[in-house]
Write a protein that holds these residues in place. Structure first.
Motif, short mmCIF file in Angstrom:
data_model
loop_
_atom_site.label_atom_id
_atom_site.label_comp_id
_atom_site.label_asym_id
_atom_site.label_seq_id
_atom_site.Cartn_x
_atom_site.Cartn_y
_atom_site.Cartn_z
N GLU A 269 -28.79 -20.50 -74.09
CA GLU A 269 -27.80 -20.57 -73.59
C GLU A 269 -26.44 -20.89 -73.91
O GLU A 269 -25.14 -19.76 -73.30
N ALA A 270 -25.63 -20.82 -74.59
CA ALA A 270 -24.80 -20.42 -75.91
C ALA A 270 -24.64 -18.51 -76.00
O ALA A 270 -23.22 -18.63 -75.45
N LEU A 275 -22.23 -13.93 -72.81
CA LEU A 275 -22.09 -12.83 -72.83
C LEU A 275 -20.88 -13.25 -71.48
O LEU A 275 -20.23 -12.19 -70.83
N ARG A 276 -21.30 -14.27 -70.78
CA ARG A 276 -20.52 -14.45 -69.41
C ARG A 276 -19.33 -14.46 -69.63
O ARG A 276 -18.30 -13.92 -68.64
N HIS A 277 -18.34 -14.72 -70.48
CA HIS A 277 -17.38 -14.74 -70.67
C HIS A 277 -16.69 -13.45 -71.22
O HIS A 277 -15.51 -13.36 -70.91
N ARG A 278 -17.63 -13.22 -71.98
CA ARG A 278 -17.27 -11.84 -72.52
C ARG A 278 -17.11 -10.24 -71.38
O ARG A 278 -16.01 -9.74 -71.14
N TRP A 279 -17.97 -11.26 -70.14
CA TRP A 279 -18.02 -10.05 -68.85
C TRP A 279 -16.81 -11.04 -68.53
O TRP A 279 -16.76 -10.16 -66.99
N GLY A 280 -16.45 -11.71 -68.41
CA GLY A 280 -15.36 -12.50 -67.14
C GLY A 280 -15.50 -13.38 -66.42
O GLY A 280 -15.52 -13.55 -64.59
N LEU A 281 -17.53 -13.76 -66.29
CA LEU A 281 -18.31 -14.16 -66.06
C LEU A 281 -17.73 -15.50 -65.10
O LEU A 281 -19.12 -16.97 -64.95
N HIS A 282 -17.17 -16.18 -66.62
CA HIS A 282 -17.26 -18.12 -66.95
C HIS A 282 -16.91 -18.20 -65.95
O HIS A 282 -17.31 -19.38 -65.89
N GLN A 283 -15.30 -18.26 -65.64
CA GLN A 283 -14.99 -19.24 -64.55
C GLN A 283 -16.05 -19.10 -63.02
O GLN A 283 -16.34 -20.09 -62.93
N VAL A 284 -16.71 -17.45 -62.85
CA VAL A 284 -17.38 -17.83 -61.63
C VAL A 284 -18.93 -18.58 -61.76
O VAL A 284 -19.30 -18.92 -61.21
#
Length: 286
Positions: A269-270, A275-284
């Motif tokens: 999960e981490a 990976l999501r944060h790097r792709w700019g999907l963290h906020q989504v």
């Protein structure tokens, strides 16, 4: 000079306030993830104790949480417990690493070569759906009651999921990225390395996570069936507790297996969050 000193003091106070707010935000975020887990554990313990108090089964068959955790704490003070955990984790990490290497090679080849896709695509999916326990008679026949028999089934359990994760990721690589890679002059291996693999990382990571779940299940089944002398393991402790009708020991070992599985899942999960944060999907996601 007095004005400069006052400005520096105000800047220091602002920095301290900002640091305090950041710490508060981190603490709130951690607590937001921890309290649902603690609530779930509390509910399970209450239901567990109520079932024991109901007399559904004798306590020597179905031990309560207090007896189980007392026994588990006692065993955690013994060296054999840590030897068992170390043996099981060594087998898990070794088998999963080999499965990841094999799955990566097979997935990369099948995803890019049409003949291999036609020949082995359905076979990989079939291997993924086949129960790992069904492989053990064949593995024991091939390797005997050895480490190799366990690793053989762990690899067969995990590698197809990892390969399918990579194949799916490659299939869903946007054509626009492929065209951009060609414009930049990437060909074959360069295109795969710099464009296709990064684009398929989310699906590949999901395949790794699923592969680990299959590897962990296969390993537990293997340690129950293939007990190697003088090598304590969690599966061996399960088998011994069952033979001795040691309910606290049996349930306590199951709790350890569950806890290790949850810990590894948190690591995945981490990695997914990073990976999501790097792709700019963290906020989504939030």
């Amino acid at each position: 000079m007095a004005v400069d000193t006052h400005a520096r003091q105000m800047a220091g106070l602002d920095a301290l306030e900002l640091s305090g707010e950041q710490r508060t935000g981190v603490a709130a975020k951690v607590w937001g993830r921890v309290w649902p887990m603690l609530t779930a554990v509390a509910i399970v313990l209450v239901v567990w104790e109520l079932v024991v108090l109901s007399g559904w089964r004798p306590e020597y068959v179905f031990a309560g949480p207090v007896t189980t955790f007392q026994d588990l704490l006692h065993r955690m003070g013994e060296a054999e417990f840590y030897q068992a955990v170390a043996t099981t984790m060594r087998r898990a990490v070794t088998g999963f690493a080999l499965a990841m290497l094999i799955g990566l090679i097979i997935g990369a080849a099948v995803s890019r070569i049409k003949v291999l896709r036609a020949a082995f695509g359905s076979l990989i999916t079939g291997l993924q759906t086949m129960p790992s326990i069904a492989w053990f008679p064949f593995a024991i026949l091939l390797f005997g009651l050895t480490e190799s028999a366990i690793q053989f089934v762990v690899i067969l359990g995990a590698a197809p999921s990892i390969a399918n994760g990579l194949i799916t990721g490659v299939d869903y690589t946007p054509p626009l990225l492929l065209r951009a890679g060609h414009v930049l002059g990437f060909r074959r291996l360069q295109l795969y390395r710099h464009v296709i693999l990064p684009a398929s990382l989310p699906s590949f990571l999901a395949g790794l996570k699923q592969g680990w779940a299959f590897a962990w299940r296969s390993l537990m089944a293997g340690e129950l069936m293939v007990i190697i002398a003088y090598q304590a393991s969690l599966g061996e402790q399960l088998a011994i507790s069952r033979e001795l009708a040691d309910s606290p020991g049996l349930i306590g070992t199951m709790i350890v297996i569950l806890a290790l599985g949850i810990l590894i899942d948190m690591l995945f999960e981490a990695a997914d969050g990073a990976l999501r944060h790097r792709w700019g999907l963290h906020q989504v996601r939030n």
